[in-house]
Design a protein around this motif. Sequence first.
Motif, PDB file in Angstrom:
ATOM      1  N   ALA A 196       2.601   8.863  -0.502  1.00 26.93           N
ATOM      2  CA  ALA A 196       3.198   9.060  -1.821  1.00 26.93           C
ATOM      3  C   ALA A 196       4.660   8.629  -1.818  1.00 26.93           C
ATOM      4  O   ALA A 196       5.157   8.079  -2.799  1.00 26.93           O
ATOM      5  CB  ALA A 196       3.069  10.522  -2.254  1.00 26.93           C
ATOM      6  N   ARG A 197       5.371   8.879  -0.705  1.00 22.45           N
ATOM      7  CA  ARG A 197       6.768   8.443  -0.629  1.00 22.45           C
ATOM      8  C   ARG A 197       6.861   6.908  -0.669  1.00 22.45           C
ATOM      9  O   ARG A 197       7.763   6.345  -1.293  1.00 22.45           O
ATOM     10  CB  ARG A 197       7.415   8.995   0.646  1.00 22.45           C
ATOM     11  N   GLU A 198       5.934   6.236   0.007  1.00 25.78           N
ATOM     12  CA  GLU A 198       5.915   4.775  -0.054  1.00 25.78           C
ATOM     13  C   GLU A 198       5.631   4.289  -1.471  1.00 25.78           C
ATOM     14  O   GLU A 198       6.256   3.333  -1.957  1.00 25.78           O
ATOM     15  CB  GLU A 198       4.858   4.231   0.914  1.00 25.78           C
ATOM     16  N   ASP A 199       4.692   4.938  -2.129  1.00 26.95           N
ATOM     17  CA  ASP A 199       4.369   4.541  -3.503  1.00 26.95           C
ATOM     18  C   ASP A 199       5.521   4.818  -4.458  1.00 26.95           C
ATOM     19  O   ASP A 199       5.693   4.097  -5.451  1.00 26.95           O
ATOM     20  CB  ASP A 199       3.107   5.280  -3.976  1.00 26.95           C
ATOM     21  N   GLU A 200       6.298   5.844  -4.172  1.00 26.05           N
ATOM     22  CA  GLU A 200       7.451   6.129  -5.028  1.00 26.05           C
ATOM     23  C   GLU A 200       8.461   4.980  -4.957  1.00 26.05           C
ATOM     24  O   GLU A 200       9.008   4.548  -5.970  1.00 26.05           O
ATOM     25  CB  GLU A 200       8.107   7.443  -4.606  1.00 26.05           C
ATOM     26  N   GLU A 201       8.677   4.455  -3.741  1.00 27.54           N
ATOM     27  CA  GLU A 201       9.562   3.296  -3.600  1.00 27.54           C
ATOM     28  C   GLU A 201       8.974   2.080  -4.310  1.00 27.54           C
ATOM     29  O   GLU A 201       9.695   1.300  -4.955  1.00 27.54           O
ATOM     30  CB  GLU A 201       9.772   2.993  -2.118  1.00 27.54           C
ATOM     31  N   LEU A 202       7.661   1.910  -4.182  1.00 28.51           N
ATOM     32  CA  LEU A 202       7.001   0.792  -4.849  1.00 28.51           C
ATOM     33  C   LEU A 202       7.175   0.871  -6.368  1.00 28.51           C
ATOM     34  O   LEU A 202       7.470  -0.128  -7.030  1.00 28.51           O
ATOM     35  CB  LEU A 202       5.509   0.787  -4.489  1.00 28.51           C
ATOM     36  N   LEU A 203       7.015   2.060  -6.917  1.00 28.10           N
ATOM     37  CA  LEU A 203       7.187   2.225  -8.356  1.00 28.10           C
ATOM     38  C   LEU A 203       8.602   1.879  -8.798  1.00 28.10           C
ATOM     39  O   LEU A 203       8.810   1.248  -9.843  1.00 28.10           O
ATOM     40  CB  LEU A 203       6.842   3.657  -8.763  1.00 28.10           C
TER      41      LEU A 203
END
Length: 722
Positions: free
Chosen positions: A179-186
Amino acid sequence: MAPPASIAWPTRVAAAIAALGLATAPHALLAQDRQAPPGLEDLIPDSAVDDPEGWAREGVEPEARASAEQAPAIDPASPLVDDPAIEVAWPDQAPIPRPEPLAGDEEIEFAQIDREFFRGGPEMEVVSLGPELALGFPTDEDAFPMRDAFADRFEALSTVEELQDDDVDDNIAQLAARAREDEELLGQLLQVYGYYDAEVIRIVGAPGRRGGADDAGAQVRFDIVPGERYSFGAIDLGELARAPDAAALRDAFDIATGDPLSSDAIVEEQFDLDRALGETGYPFAEIDAPELLIDHARAQGDLTMPVRPNGKYAFGEVVSGSPDFLSSRHLETIARFDRGDVYQRSLEQDLRRAIVATGLVSSVTITKREVAPPGPETPGEVALDVEMTKAKLRTIAGAIGYGSEEGFRLEGSWEHRNFFPPEGAVRVRGIAGTQEQLAGITFRRNNFGGRDRILNVDAYASTIDSPAFDARTVAFVASYERSSTLLFQKPISWSVGFEAVATGERPATAGNAPQQARQTYFVGAIPLFLQLDTTDDLLDPKEGFRVAGRLSPEVSRSNGVESFYLRSQFDASYYQQVSDSVVVAGRARFGTIQGTAIANIAPSRRLYAGGGGSVRGYGYREIGPHDDLGDPTGGRSLAEVALEARIRTGMFDGALSVVPFIDAGTVSTSTFPDFETFRVGAGLGVRYHTGFGPIRVDVGVPLNPGPDHSAVAVYVSLGQAF
């Protein structure tokens, strides 16, 4: 062991501290601090430093001093005395105590996400991307109008989405890390769309207790608070304004100050500008990588993309690096441009593809060379230098086929594709089959007199022993055509030709019946062909239609009788893809011979039906009128229809198709079909799809056969039936 004085040191120190009036309790120390006492050095006299033990004894109370003086002396050499009050059991005397396992606490659960909150409150609309992933967007669509495209793009890149697709037994820690990786992606994706002040709120939890009956798995939700969308500020395109077509080129770069900022738009418009430069005469144009400077105070991004048009040019000569192989003049014939035409990059690339399509080269390099610089009002001139690597020019090819009614057919050929440069091919071929034998030689020149135009000259001798006739033929055939190839499928194809044929023919003989006399025919013909093709593939079409017509005015002389007639045939086929795996195809054919009686027409030039490319389920040329011995005689008219479904299966990685089909046809001795003997065949075929087209195997049965027709027919060939 330490000396006695050292053993007694703590007692003496304590007595000394007591004599100084220093309390050891914490509250006493605090009180001393409040009164700001003098330093310790000021309270200890010099005598205490010179004789600390004596000074300590003098300051100790009498009872404490007496106790200290009565303490027994300890012999340094004596062993330690065990203290009877302390007993510790060794491991062999008592078990080592082990901690009891903690009992499960039924009250401990995963962090709960309020279901109503997860579904989205009044300010957020939730888009579910799967059982473990969701996005929350503002309910006001104007605040983030690209939500659908954004969600699809994020889903394709999400690591949480990969986790759920992998179907692993993920836990909350794994989910939180991804989820932390996806937050950066967003955050990166939001900036791509111009939202540089956006906020992403990450929520990780489990709506139900894991392992329980109501377990729904851990879930991740990201709420998007986009904020203000930035816009384009200043736009600097370098030297573009110096180009003669500056206004049109600027229009091609469709980004203006004030437009919503988008990194995708920059990439797309850079491509459009590059294409416009290449298509309007700028072969040496250069575009540097774009740079975007974000100003948060103005909520704008200033774009800098230096462009150097480097002058406008027209086509000059095409220069061959191998003039004895493919001359410069021939390459200019292949090109779709003339000298003086404004340079277009697409025409340069088309020339390269056309040279490769000759089959004579394995690689082509085209280099642009300035011949004359641009003037104030006139374009410059650019030559194209062509370097080629020769391919293997000789080919030996073969093919084998089988039909249960036609028997075997083996074909072989040898070809040199540049025997007479440029592109003058010589081909020697032969056929050995159950019903046909042939030997021939062909001269073929590609791109003769223009692009994609072909000159064919063919001479051959053949024998045919079919159920319809027995023929010994010598022929000379020439044609000039424009036809489709695998690399260049053309919407319109045509050909015009000439035929000179001498053939000795007689009807086929059945059983032990006596052979009839052979009759000689001399035939001259001018065959014409025209086809309109809108299909999406030459060998395996899925969409579109084809309409073709053949006309052949002919003159025939036999036994002193001269006849003039017109042979004509019209074909139409239609293809429709009804689903991802099913294509429905239909075909119709009509043919007629007008102008003379059937007896004046050589049997080999009459009309027949039946076979793998006609009506499946029947033998080759077996449909139509028959003589008294049961042999087909051919006719002056025919009609055929066919319908099949091409169904892709999942077998062999989707390369295998099954094809149910039904065909029908009739042949009549009159100039228009009478449909009295309309033969119908049906069956099932399979197709194995390769890179060069499908391999076809069809098995058909006649539904209303005649007395001499077989019960089943098998056909094997390359390509679809139509």
